[in-house]
Design a protein around this motif. Structure first.
Motif, PDB file in Angstrom:
ATOM      1  N   ASN A 109       0.712  -1.341  -0.013  1.00 20.73           N
ATOM      2  CA  ASN A 109       0.132  -0.084   0.059  1.00 20.73           C
ATOM      3  C   ASN A 109       0.923   1.149   0.094  1.00 20.73           C
ATOM      4  N   ASP A 110       0.478   2.282  -0.915  1.00 19.82           N
ATOM      5  CA  ASP A 110       1.277   3.610  -0.840  1.00 19.82           C
ATOM      6  C   ASP A 110       1.323   4.078   0.542  1.00 19.82           C
ATOM      7  N   GLU A 155      -7.052   1.495   6.770  1.00 24.74           N
ATOM      8  CA  GLU A 155      -7.683   2.430   5.778  1.00 24.74           C
ATOM      9  C   GLU A 155      -8.599   3.347   6.456  1.00 24.74           C
ATOM     10  N   HIS A 158     -11.204   5.695   5.278  1.00 27.00           N
ATOM     11  CA  HIS A 158     -12.472   5.457   5.042  1.00 27.00           C
ATOM     12  C   HIS A 158     -13.357   5.382   6.266  1.00 27.00           C
ATOM     13  N   GLU A 167     -11.931  10.911   4.222  1.00 29.65           N
ATOM     14  CA  GLU A 167     -11.425  11.346   3.225  1.00 29.65           C
ATOM     15  C   GLU A 167     -12.321  12.165   2.057  1.00 29.65           C
TER      16      GLU A 167
END
Ligand code: BGC
Length: 252
Positions: A109-110, A155, A158, A167
């Protein structure tokens, strides 16, 4: 990783596929970043071609670490919030390995990559305890590290806060879309940080993403209690973290 402690990292973003060789003893790029425009639509095969171009341009023949703006488990893409939906279920590790002539590839994941890079070489390098990095860009990415160990695929962008995904409230893209002032946008960011600090109690937040360049404009306006520091490695954090992931076992 090459014999001299170098590895190659690639960061796949909405506008560019960027890569460079990284010296893992310092976290520094060995040469200027090589950038190829992200294809649109950003389908798996088109992106894999762009990745192959970057690596060929660099003349790198060793293993490669690659970031994706997605949940990545065992090299497989599980979510696609801001990229082409056809990525979901794609074995990105196998796809990129084939595009790169069968070499070893690590995909993560970035934000996890950026978090690891900031934790080892950047803004959080001297900080212990729970470090939470948030990247503010098209979406909000998150990385959670405890004493340097990553808890992958969080995450938090979200997370629903006051009936809205974090986000959709406070990504940098929302500031642009709605023409918010720094003051207005910082109030949204504070709402997100307060919700997160009440649940996770981090020692520090690291704020990343392109907008962290302008941190003087907005970090002082935040009203949450946990210290917030600006990311240090800026737009190379993803590349550096991707290179760190090669053979390090940090990719899930
Ligand atoms: C994605 C994350 C990603 C972040 C930043 C979010 O929409 O769900 O996986 O890290 O954007 O690119």
């Amino acid at each position: 990783m090459s014999a001299r402690g170098h590895a190659f990292g690639i960061d796949i973003g909405g506008s560019g596929v960027k890569g460079a060789e990284v010296d893992l003893s310092t976290g520094e790029l060995v040469h200027e970043r090589i950038k190829v425009a992200t294809p649109h639509p950003s389908t798996p095969n088109a992106v894999a071609e762009a990745v192959a171009k970057v690596v060929a341009q660099a003349g790198w023949d060793g293993p490669v670490g690659i970031t994706m703006p997605s949940v990545v488990i065992g090299g497989v893409i599980r979510t696609a919030a801001n990229i082409d939906k056809s990525w979901i279920g794609t074995d990105a590790r196998a796809l990129f390995a084939t595009a790169l002539g069968g070499r070893e590839v690590t995909v993560l994941n970035d934000a996890d990559a950026a978090g690891m890079a900031e934790d080892r070489y950047g803004a959080a390098k001297d900080l212990d305890g729970l470090v939470m990095l948030l990247t503010f860009g098209t979406g909000i990415g998150s990385a959670i590290m405890y004493n340097g160990v990553l808890m992958p695929n969080s995450e938090l962008g979200h997370m629903e806060i006051g009936g809205k995904e974090a986000e959709h409230r406070a990504a940098a893209s929302i500031k642009d879309r709605d023409g918010l002032s720094y003051q207005e946008w910082a109030a949204e960011v504070s709402t997100v940080l307060i919700a997160l600090e009440n649940l996770f109690w981090p020692n520090v937040f690291v704020a990343g993403g392109g907008i962290s360049r302008d941190y003087r404009e907005w970090i002082p306006l935040l009203t949450n209690r946990t210290p917030v520091v600006a990311a240090d490695l800026r737009n190379s954090a993803g590349i550096v973290g991707a290179a760190m992931a090669v053979s390090s076992g940090i990719a899930p």
